[in-house]
Design a protein around this motif. Structure first.
Motif, PDB file in Angstrom:
ATOM      1  N   THR A   1       0.831  -1.204   0.000  1.00 35.89           N
ATOM      2  CA  THR A   1       0.000   0.000   0.000  1.00 35.89           C
ATOM      3  C   THR A   1       0.865   1.254   0.000  1.00 35.89           C
ATOM      4  OG1 THR A   1      -1.754  -1.176   1.170  1.00 35.89           O
ATOM      5  CG2 THR A   1      -1.832   1.227   1.222  1.00 35.89           C
ATOM      6  N   GLU A   2       1.919   1.268   0.812  1.00 37.19           N
ATOM      7  CA  GLU A   2       2.819   2.417   0.842  1.00 37.19           C
ATOM      8  C   GLU A   2       3.519   2.603  -0.505  1.00 37.19           C
ATOM      9  OE1 GLU A   2       5.335   1.512   4.146  1.00 37.19           O
ATOM     10  OE2 GLU A   2       3.956   2.395   5.609  1.00 37.19           O
ATOM     11  N   SER A   3       3.921   1.505  -1.108  1.00 36.83           N
ATOM     12  CA  SER A   3       4.589   1.566  -2.408  1.00 36.83           C
ATOM     13  C   SER A   3       3.644   2.109  -3.474  1.00 36.83           C
ATOM     14  CB  SER A   3       5.089   0.177  -2.799  1.00 36.83           C
ATOM     15  OG  SER A   3       5.649   0.193  -4.082  1.00 36.83           O
ATOM     16  N   ARG A   4       2.422   1.623  -3.473  1.00 35.15           N
ATOM     17  CA  ARG A   4       1.422   2.076  -4.444  1.00 35.15           C
ATOM     18  C   ARG A   4       1.139   3.570  -4.268  1.00 35.15           C
ATOM     19  NH1 ARG A   4      -2.636  -0.980  -2.900  1.00 35.15           N
ATOM     20  NH2 ARG A   4      -1.556  -2.826  -3.635  1.00 35.15           N
ATOM     21  N   THR A   5       1.047   4.007  -3.030  1.00 34.63           N
ATOM     22  CA  THR A   5       0.792   5.425  -2.746  1.00 34.63           C
ATOM     23  C   THR A   5       1.956   6.290  -3.216  1.00 34.63           C
ATOM     24  OG1 THR A   5      -0.549   4.827  -0.831  1.00 34.63           O
ATOM     25  CG2 THR A   5       0.292   7.087  -0.904  1.00 34.63           C
ATOM     26  N   ALA A   6       3.172   5.830  -2.985  1.00 37.14           N
ATOM     27  CA  ALA A   6       4.347   6.572  -3.430  1.00 37.14           C
ATOM     28  C   ALA A   6       4.402   6.661  -4.950  1.00 37.14           C
ATOM     29  CB  ALA A   6       5.616   5.927  -2.896  1.00 37.14           C
ATOM     30  N   LEU A   7       4.083   5.576  -5.630  1.00 35.96           N
ATOM     31  CA  LEU A   7       4.084   5.599  -7.097  1.00 35.96           C
ATOM     32  C   LEU A   7       3.022   6.551  -7.647  1.00 35.96           C
ATOM     33  CD1 LEU A   7       4.645   1.837  -7.963  1.00 35.96           C
ATOM     34  CD2 LEU A   7       6.216   3.747  -8.364  1.00 35.96           C
ATOM     35  N   GLN A   8       1.874   6.574  -7.016  1.00 37.46           N
ATOM     36  CA  GLN A   8       0.821   7.500  -7.441  1.00 37.46           C
ATOM     37  C   GLN A   8       1.247   8.937  -7.248  1.00 37.46           C
ATOM     38  OE1 GLN A   8      -2.670   6.318  -5.268  1.00 37.46           O
ATOM     39  NE2 GLN A   8      -3.258   4.775  -6.786  1.00 37.46           N
ATOM     40  N   ALA A   9       1.910   9.235  -6.134  1.00 38.50           N
ATOM     41  CA  ALA A   9       2.388  10.591  -5.866  1.00 38.50           C
ATOM     42  C   ALA A   9       3.425  10.996  -6.901  1.00 38.50           C
ATOM     43  CB  ALA A   9       2.976  10.673  -4.464  1.00 38.50           C
ATOM     44  N   ILE A  10       4.320  10.088  -7.239  1.00 33.27           N
ATOM     45  CA  ILE A  10       5.338  10.370  -8.242  1.00 33.27           C
ATOM     46  C   ILE A  10       4.683  10.608  -9.609  1.00 33.27           C
ATOM     47  CG2 ILE A  10       7.266   9.371  -9.551  1.00 33.27           C
ATOM     48  CD1 ILE A  10       8.059   7.977  -6.889  1.00 33.27           C
ATOM     49  N   SER A  11       3.710   9.803  -9.945  1.00 35.48           N
ATOM     50  CA  SER A  11       3.068   9.954 -11.264  1.00 35.48           C
ATOM     51  C   SER A  11       2.306  11.278 -11.366  1.00 35.48           C
ATOM     52  CB  SER A  11       2.137   8.786 -11.550  1.00 35.48           C
ATOM     53  OG  SER A  11       0.998   8.808 -10.722  1.00 35.48           O
ATOM     54  N   HIS A  12       1.771  11.759 -10.257  1.00 30.72           N
ATOM     55  CA  HIS A  12       1.077  13.051 -10.281  1.00 30.72           C
ATOM     56  C   HIS A  12       2.056  14.210 -10.470  1.00 30.72           C
ATOM     57  CE1 HIS A  12      -2.963  11.669  -9.536  1.00 30.72           C
ATOM     58  NE2 HIS A  12      -2.551  10.959  -8.508  1.00 30.72           N
ATOM     59  N   VAL A  13       3.252  14.060  -9.916  1.00 30.40           N
ATOM     60  CA  VAL A  13       4.267  15.101 -10.058  1.00 30.40           C
ATOM     61  C   VAL A  13       4.801  15.132 -11.485  1.00 30.40           C
ATOM     62  CG1 VAL A  13       6.579  15.820  -9.328  1.00 30.40           C
ATOM     63  CG2 VAL A  13       4.923  15.065  -7.633  1.00 30.40           C
TER      64      VAL A  13
END
Length: 51
Positions: free
Chosen positions: A38-50
């Protein structure tokens, strides 16, 4: 995440019958793996938004 996944696979490998005291370790490892995913998925989503 890989460490949690390896630990869970080691505890639940084919042909291995877990002892009663292993059940807590299996449950804990599964929960840790779920949190890490879950933490990994959240981090990837944050990176993709940036990006």
């Amino acid at each position: 995440m890989a460490v949690h996944q390896e630990r869970l696979h080691a505890l639940t490998r084919p042909g291995h019958a877990p002892a009663f005291y292993d059940l807590q370790r299996i449950t804990s490892s599964a929960a840790d793996l779920h949190v890490a995913q879950t933490e990994s998925r959240t981090a990837l989503q944050a990176i993709s938004h940036v990006v």
